[in-house]
Design an enzyme around this catalytic site. Structure first.
Site, mmCIF file in Angstrom:
data_model
loop_
_atom_site.group_PDB
_atom_site.id
_atom_site.type_symbol
_atom_site.label_atom_id
_atom_site.label_comp_id
_atom_site.label_asym_id
_atom_site.label_seq_id
_atom_site.Cartn_x
_atom_site.Cartn_y
_atom_site.Cartn_z
ATOM 1 N N GLU A 73 0.830 -1.208 0.000
ATOM 2 C CA GLU A 73 0.000 0.000 0.000
ATOM 3 C C GLU A 73 0.864 1.257 0.000
ATOM 4 O O GLU A 73 1.777 1.403 0.811
ATOM 5 C CB GLU A 73 -0.901 0.063 1.234
ATOM 6 N N ASP A 141 9.011 6.078 15.059
ATOM 7 C CA ASP A 141 8.808 7.487 14.772
ATOM 8 C C ASP A 141 9.161 8.263 16.033
ATOM 9 O O ASP A 141 8.583 8.009 17.091
ATOM 10 C CB ASP A 141 7.337 7.704 14.380
ATOM 11 N N ILE A 142 10.119 9.140 15.920
ATOM 12 C CA ILE A 142 10.496 9.943 17.080
ATOM 13 C C ILE A 142 10.298 11.402 16.711
ATOM 14 O O ILE A 142 10.802 11.859 15.684
ATOM 15 C CB ILE A 142 11.958 9.677 17.485
ATOM 16 N N ASP A 143 9.546 12.080 17.532
ATOM 17 C CA ASP A 143 9.129 13.421 17.180
ATOM 18 C C ASP A 143 9.496 14.385 18.297
ATOM 19 O O ASP A 143 9.214 14.141 19.463
ATOM 20 C CB ASP A 143 7.612 13.399 16.984
ATOM 21 N N CYS A 154 13.254 25.624 22.018
ATOM 22 C CA CYS A 154 12.131 25.776 21.103
ATOM 23 C C CYS A 154 10.979 24.948 21.656
ATOM 24 O O CYS A 154 11.129 24.208 22.603
ATOM 25 C CB CYS A 154 12.397 25.241 19.696
ATOM 26 N N GLY A 193 11.858 15.589 7.951
ATOM 27 C CA GLY A 193 11.602 16.787 7.165
ATOM 28 C C GLY A 193 11.452 18.034 7.998
ATOM 29 O O GLY A 193 11.555 19.145 7.511
ATOM 30 N N GLY A 196 11.963 15.613 13.453
ATOM 31 C CA GLY A 196 12.046 14.283 14.026
ATOM 32 C C GLY A 196 12.746 13.322 13.093
ATOM 33 O O GLY A 196 13.266 13.725 12.051
ATOM 34 N N VAL A 197 12.773 12.069 13.495
ATOM 35 C CA VAL A 197 13.388 11.052 12.649
ATOM 36 C C VAL A 197 12.484 9.824 12.572
ATOM 37 O O VAL A 197 11.688 9.562 13.470
ATOM 38 C CB VAL A 197 14.776 10.622 13.178
ATOM 39 N N ASP A 345 7.010 7.080 19.481
ATOM 40 C CA ASP A 345 5.559 7.039 19.361
ATOM 41 C C ASP A 345 5.150 5.569 19.245
ATOM 42 O O ASP A 345 5.306 4.940 18.210
ATOM 43 C CB ASP A 345 5.139 7.830 18.116
ATOM 44 N N LEU A 356 3.751 5.265 7.192
ATOM 45 C CA LEU A 356 4.865 6.147 7.530
ATOM 46 C C LEU A 356 5.371 6.808 6.259
ATOM 47 O O LEU A 356 5.445 6.180 5.199
ATOM 48 C CB LEU A 356 5.984 5.342 8.204
ATOM 49 N N HIS A 363 9.131 17.904 2.802
ATOM 50 C CA HIS A 363 8.180 18.361 3.812
ATOM 51 C C HIS A 363 7.506 19.639 3.335
ATOM 52 O O HIS A 363 8.178 20.626 3.044
ATOM 53 C CB HIS A 363 8.890 18.599 5.147
#
Ligand code: SF4
Ligand code: ZN
Lengths: 452, 446
Positions: A73, A141-143, A154, A193, A196-197, A345, A356, A363
């Site tokens: 998908e 996913d790390i944000d 920030c 973008g 995060g990574v 996450d 993902l 971005h």
């Protein structure tokens, strides 16, 4: 069109005021759909993405499952937030044409299903569960927004070089464990973008984990207890740290915390040290430290960073031989873990059918390309220096290229080369070996069953 | 008589009794009565475990609960038959619970839980024997490797508040994905994809095997059921299997009570104080509309029979309402028969026993129907209103709504009971008639 949104991340929809998103982006005209069209036409590495997603099944070997890529998908987020799920493609050119034609603001990658996801409705009548995910990379996913209680430079969508080390830590800790503990080899880290990574673990074994097993790996990495509505809190129980946590602490966390975060985030400055004192479960110690720190505010600390100085005092007190209670001694580690340990996450990792964002997307807020990050050199990665769409187009217009691929002469070149040589080639080599060996095994098996 | 391997071993003299792994169906003749009775006994155990789990019981409480339910239901007068009963009942329930995804999930999770606790209660010799029977391809970690890892293994043990057994501790080296629960809680050392599982942790390993085997088996059983068994056994096993799927396992409410707990003159008052919401709703609708459709007449009628309303009173009761809508004549002709019929049939036939919660909850009321379980079939708004009318305080109300939202209908009903009666209901609500009699005994006793 179905409006099912599996991936509820921020970067899916474009909803923030323009001004905010521009802070990281030096080029004001960082993104526009026309640029994107050129990007997909000349720079996006379609063929590499196809070869990756095929995992060797696009080869000539009789063991290749030709339907494999077509069952994957993809989903596109178009201009105006139109969201197309369950896109699938039969070939590299199919995919490339669709991307060029639809020019998606974002491409998401989902699982490989049991049947072609575009035809899922045709199978729906056939009985229970014909349409089901069968393979998917193990993803993380790390944000940066999840760290808002421990970064002061920030907040929200912004990142800077003072907080980015939090991502570097995450990469180092997880990458080491995925390789050494879990034995995975084919791991791709990607800049998301903006702030995060993402991590793609692509070993065959990782792709075939079921949801429970994925959740187990994600849980293994989790040290925070409590939920969204309560203060995130680390609690390290037991008389010893699990070897994985101990190793992460000594190899990564301690060093980054003391060398970077303490002073870059001013963690023990006047306004912030109370928060850290709060984490020490011993009144006597906290008041002693408070006393010292109120005093030395006045004395000039020119030669040394005050945060580092205070941290040494704190450690000295907590870890001195006098402290018998394990809860107090463990406290130093808890403070470090709270401020530095990766926060992933969980939901993204736990479910096979979570989407993902694909690497090499742009971005839409920052205009930056989601480039791979080499985990061995992740300290050098600078999110504020990632190529933007406008920069790349500028480079194309300068016409540096003489022959070969268009991207080669742009600042995207090094990213594509890294993707190919460090990730894709070794991956495809092992895929090929697996296809061959499982083909032989199957043949053996059918021969054996014939003689029966 | 051909039975699974563990059984033959276990029945031999001097061999430690063990737990069957249900690898293959018993090829023994099963008497039809045993078929049903054994299954019901096991179902009681599973139901008990399921209630315990949904009430959030802790692991040590669960251990006691499993032992209790097993001991009180799975005995057999002939000791050599105990294992047969275990095996037969398991396989009968496979037939019962193989037929929908939801059933399979429930059965799989409860049987696995049962197995886990039974396994844990065995001695380590038996555990080892069982492991051997699973033919797990894992070897104990050898001496050299063990020495090399000893520090790490000790560290893990200490991190979970244990210590490494002295001497040569037994560890198994297994792919990490085989023991997800140990990985998730960091209770094992993991290196290059292998988890090192201590002897006292092998239960997770075995349970994973058990679950995956049973899961596959259930899908196969379902296939066999639909493709042949249902047809072939249509007059013998099929009706039993189908009845078992909605059967209720509490005390027998099928016989009218000898002494009426309820008489016509105070039925309205009793309905207010002691009927569960499903019956209260039907009762009020009947009073209001002077009519109920078939599903409602069955659900309420059998309930009233169960609480001891005699047939004559029942006829008077229904007639007084229905005649206002359809007239006496039509009542006598069309409806009286049904009511007599409900009372006429004795025992045995499942259909004429008062409906259990499970049956009511799984019913599918349509347009104009008022039967079903309000916790499941009402909209949240209507449920709130109904609960308010019952006098549930607003704090308790949120809990009830929350349970209903999470599909724990019987727990929602239990909480309502507790709120209305200001008294706890430890057994939970499993049957509207049980709700009624528990309520009555509180009200009369108090
Ligand atoms: S849980 Fe049972 S007793 Fe309670 S309302 Fe539902 S069906 Fe009736
Ligand atoms: Zn920052």
């Amino acid at each position: 069109m179905t409006g099912e949104v599996e991936n509820g991340r921020d970067d899916m929809v474009i909803d923030e005021p323009q001004a905010e998103s521009m802070r990281i982006n030096a080029v004001p005209d960082g993104f526009n759909p026309n640029y994107l069209k050129v990007y997909y036409g000349k720079l996006f590495p379609h063929a590499d993405i196809f070869r990756w997603m095929s995992y060797g099944t696009d080869g000539k070997h009789p063991g290749c499952d030709q339907s494999f890529f077509g069952r994957r998908e993809f989903s596109f987020t178009l201009d105006n937030d139109i969201y197309l799920r369950f896109q699938s493609f039969n070939s590299a050119s199919d995919m490339e044409n669709a991307i060029k034609e639809k020019c998606p603001f974002k491409i998401d990658i989902g699982p490989v299903y049991s049947v072609d996801p575009a035809k899922r409705h045709a199978y729906a009548q056939a009985g229970d569960n014909v349409f089901t995910p069968v393979e998917r990379e193990l993803v993380f996913d790390i944000d940066m927004t999840d760290y808002d209680d421990v970064r002061y430079c920030c907040s929200g969508a912004d990142v800077c070089l003072d907080c980015w080390p939090l991502m570097t830590i995450a990469i180092k800790v997880l990458d080491a464990s995925l390789r050494d503990d879990f034995g995975f080899n084919h791991i791709l880290w990607v800049f998301s973008g903006r702030r995060g990574v993402h991590c793609w673990v692509c070993d065959a074994k990782a792709r075939r984990l079921n949801n429970e097993q994925r959740a187990a790996v994600a849980e293994y990495f989790r040290v925070y207890k409590g939920n969204e509505n309560s203060q995130k809190k680390v609690s390290l129980m037991g008389q010893a740290l699990h070897p994985f946590l101990a190793r992460s602490y000594t190899n990564v966390l301690k060093d980054f915390f003391e060398r970077k975060l303490l002073s870059s985030q001013q963690l023990l400055s006047e306004e912030r040290y109370e928060k850290i004192l709060d984490m020490i479960p011993d009144e006597g110690i906290t008041s002693e430290l408070r006393g010292k720190w109120q005093d030395n505010r006045r004395s000039s600390m020119a030669k040394e960073d005050i945060n580092v100085f205070r941290w040494d005092q704190l450690k000295h007190l907590l870890q001195s031989g006098k402290q018998k209670a394990p809860g107090v001694r463990r406290c130093v580690e808890e403070i470090v873990f709270s401020h530095a340990y990766p926060r992933i996450d969980m939901e993204v990792s736990k479910h096979m059918n979570h989407l993902l964002k694909a690497p090499f997307c742009v971005h839409p807020k920052t205009g930056r390309v989601c480039v791979p990050i080499d985990p061995d050199r992740c300290e050098e990665f600078d999110p504020t220096n990632v190529p933007t769409l406008s920069k790349l187009l500028g480079e194309i217009n300068m016409g540096l290229r003489t022959e070969g691929d268009e991207w080669d002469a742009t600042s995207l070149g090094q990213s594509v080369r890294y993707f190919r040589s460090s990730f894709l080639q070794p991956l495809l080599k092992s895929c090929k070996e697996e296809i061959e060996s499982s083909f032989i095994a199957k043949k053996e098996q059918s021969r054996n069953s014939l003689t029966w | 008589m051909e039975i699974v391997r563990s059984q033959t071993k276990a029945s031999g003299p001097g061999v430690i009794p063990t737990i069957p792994l249900y690898r293959c169906a018993p090829a023994l003749e099963v008497r039809l009565e045993d078929f049903e009775v054994f299954a019901i006994d096991r179902l009681r155990v599973l139901k008990g475990i399921s209630d315990g789990l949904s009430r959030g019981k802790k692991s040590d409480e669960m251990e006691k609960l499993v032992t209790h339910f097993w001991k009180s239901n799975m005995k057999h007068p002939i000791s050599s038959e105990v294992t047969n009963k275990d095996i037969i009942s398991h396989f009968v329930l496979r037939l019962v619970y193989c037929r929908t995804e939801e059933f399979r999930k429930w059965f799989l999770s409860i049987e696995t839980t049962l197995f886990r606790y039974r396994f844990q209660l065995q001695t380590s010799d038996v555990q080892r024997a069982l492991m051997a029977e699973f033919e797990l391809p894992y070897k104990a970690v050898g001496n050299v490797e063990y020495e090399g890892l000893k520090d790490k293994l000790t560290q893990v043990a200490r991190s979970i508040g244990q210590s490494l057994p002295s001497g040569n501790a037994v560890f198994y080296k297994v792919p990490f994905e085989e023991v997800p629960e140990l990985v998730a809680t960091r209770k094992v050392y993991i290196q290059k994809g292998h988890a090192y599982v201590a002897m006292n942790q092998v239960v997770s390993l075995v349970v994973t095997q058990f679950r995956s085997h049973l899961s596959k088996a259930l899908v196969l059983t379902n296939r066999k059921w639909t493709s042949m068994i249902r047809e072939k056994e249509s007059d013998r096993l099929t009706p039993i299997v189908e009845a078992l799927a909605t059967s209720y396992l509490g005390p027998d409410y099928s016989q009218p009570k000898e002494f009426a707990e309820i008489s016509l003159k105070d039925i309205d008052q009793v309905a207010k104080s002691s009927f569960p919401l499903c019956m209260r709703h039907l009762f009020e609708k009947l009073r209001e509309d002077h009519h109920l459709k078939h599903g409602g007449r069955m659900q309420l009628g059998l309930f009233l029979k169960g609480v001891g309303l005699p047939l004559d009173d029942a006829l008077v009761f229904w007639k007084s309402e229905f005649s206002r809508k359809v007239g006496t004549e039509r009542f006598d002709k069309e409806y009286a028969y049904g009511i007599r019929h409900n009372y006429g049939k004795e025992g045995k036939r499942v259909d004429y026993t008062p409906y259990s919660c499970q049956k009511i909850i799984s019913s599918t009321p349509g347009v104009g129907d008022h039967h079903g379980c309000p916790y499941r079939h009402f909209s949240e708004e209507n449920l709130r209103a109904a609960l308010g009318k019952m006098g549930v305080s607003s704090r308790a109300l949120e809990d009830v709504i929350d349970k209903a939202r999470n599909k724990h209908y019987q727990l929602a009903c239990t909480l309502t009971f507790e709120a209305v009666h200001n008294s706890s209901c430890d057994a939970g609500v499993n049957h509207p008639n049980q709700y009624f009699s528990d309520s009555q005994s509180i009200l009369k006793g108090g």
